[in-house]
Design an enzyme around this catalytic site. Structure first.
Site, mmCIF file in Angstrom:
data_model
loop_
_atom_site.group_PDB
_atom_site.id
_atom_site.type_symbol
_atom_site.label_atom_id
_atom_site.label_comp_id
_atom_site.label_asym_id
_atom_site.label_seq_id
_atom_site.Cartn_x
_atom_site.Cartn_y
_atom_site.Cartn_z
ATOM 1 N N HIS A 142 0.812 -1.215 0.000
ATOM 2 C CA HIS A 142 0.000 0.000 0.000
ATOM 3 C C HIS A 142 0.851 1.273 0.000
ATOM 4 C CE1 HIS A 142 -3.825 -2.017 0.198
ATOM 5 N NE2 HIS A 142 -3.460 -2.702 1.251
ATOM 6 N N ARG A 192 7.016 -5.915 3.107
ATOM 7 C CA ARG A 192 5.739 -6.455 2.623
ATOM 8 C C ARG A 192 5.661 -6.247 1.112
ATOM 9 N NH1 ARG A 192 -0.430 -5.151 4.576
ATOM 10 N NH2 ARG A 192 0.025 -3.027 3.897
ATOM 11 N N ASP A 240 -8.594 -5.618 5.914
ATOM 12 C CA ASP A 240 -9.188 -6.477 4.894
ATOM 13 C C ASP A 240 -10.063 -7.552 5.512
ATOM 14 O OD1 ASP A 240 -8.363 -5.662 2.175
ATOM 15 O OD2 ASP A 240 -6.350 -5.905 2.960
ATOM 16 N N GLU A 296 -6.248 -12.542 5.887
ATOM 17 C CA GLU A 296 -7.068 -11.325 5.946
ATOM 18 C C GLU A 296 -8.373 -11.465 5.167
ATOM 19 O OE1 GLU A 296 -4.642 -8.159 4.387
ATOM 20 O OE2 GLU A 296 -3.604 -9.499 3.012
ATOM 21 N N ASP A 324 16.878 -11.176 -3.477
ATOM 22 C CA ASP A 324 18.196 -10.867 -4.039
ATOM 23 C C ASP A 324 18.723 -9.506 -3.597
ATOM 24 O OD1 ASP A 324 18.403 -13.295 -5.299
ATOM 25 O OD2 ASP A 324 18.102 -12.533 -7.335
#
Length: 270
Positions: free
Chosen positions: A49, A74, A179, A153, A88
């Site tokens: 987000h 996230r 959510d 969620e 990576d």
């Protein structure tokens, strides 16, 4: 050769130690470093987000690397190619949104492991994670230091939460209250009794697996309740909400005739 990077956050969760964190969604290495200098146990860099992309996350990982707080990233989705790239660049703890089934969880674990245990592409010579092949044994040992957190969620995720937590390679299950509230028919109301009850049930279910549960709660009383209930990793604020509150509070002191922005932390959509 470089020293093998250790994941202190993963070890803390495995040992049952609670970890208090802060959400960073401003997508800026300077503000991320300011947050890191506060020395929370963990700092979530939000690419779902928050307006982040791979280079921005890399710059934030570099900015916070010298501090004691552990960077959790996230991702926007759980796509294997994306997971490969974030690993990576040196992210060792990933949080993946919207995980609903055992198959989802198993596929995510495979995406974090090199063959024959998984499907992660081998590019360590080009990777910050291996210090460009200066870390001895990185390919064979990297999975030991990768911490995989999955978000439950949705109503379907709730039904499968315990089974998801039991998947080998899943280190923790993070409950996404916004959510989840929407999925249960209470959009924007994370404090609804049905939502709170569902959260309590899933925390209890996860605890039975021996895995860690996590959540965010920007209301202090609610955050303390979750910590008291044994939730292991709790985010107690975000750079965005803290900035909004401080700015609005300051403005209200000098321009009191304008209405102060409502506290929308319960509807933050994190």
């Amino acid at each position: 050769m470089s020293q093998f990077p250790k994941n202190s956050f993963k070890k803390a969760l495995a040992a049952g130690r609670q970890q208090v964190g802060l959400w960073a969604a401003l997508a800026n290495p300077y503000t991320a470093e300011i947050c890191a200098a506060a020395n929370f146990d963990w700092l979530l860099l939000d690419a779902e987000h928050g307006p982040n992309d791979l280079p921005l996350i890399l710059s934030q990982l570099q900015a916070v690397a010298s501090y004691g707080t552990h960077a959790v990233v996230r991702l926007p989705t759980g796509e294997a190619d994306l997971i490969k790239q974030y690993l990576d660049i040196g992210a060792t703890t990933l949080m993946i949104p919207m995980v609903e089934t055992i198959v989802d969880a198993e596929n995510l674990v495979k995406a974090t492991r090199y063959p024959p245990l998984g499907i992660r592409g081998v590019g360590s010579a080009l990777a910050r994670a291996s210090r460009w092949n200066r870390v001895s044994g990185y390919l064979s040992r990297s999975a030991d230091e990768i911490c995989l957190l999955v978000q439950v969620e949705s109503r379907r995720g709730l039904e499968n939460a315990q089974a998801i937590a039991r998947v080998d390679g899943i280190d923790g299950v993070f409950i996404g209250p916004s959510d989840l509230a929407a999925s249960l028919g209470h959009l924007g109301n994370t404090g609804h009794a049905e939502v709170e009850h569902a959260i309590d049930l899933v925390v209890s279910a996860i605890a039975k697996t021996g895995k860690a549960s996590g959540i965010l709660a920007f209301d202090e009383a609610r955050a303390r309740r979750y910590l008291g209930c044994g939730v292991q990793f709790v985010a107690v604020g975000s750079d965005v909400s803290l900035l909004v509150r401080a700015i609005d509070g300051l403005r209200a002191k000098f321009i009191p005739n304008l209405p102060l922005s409502a506290d929308r932390s319960a509807e933050a959509g994190y």
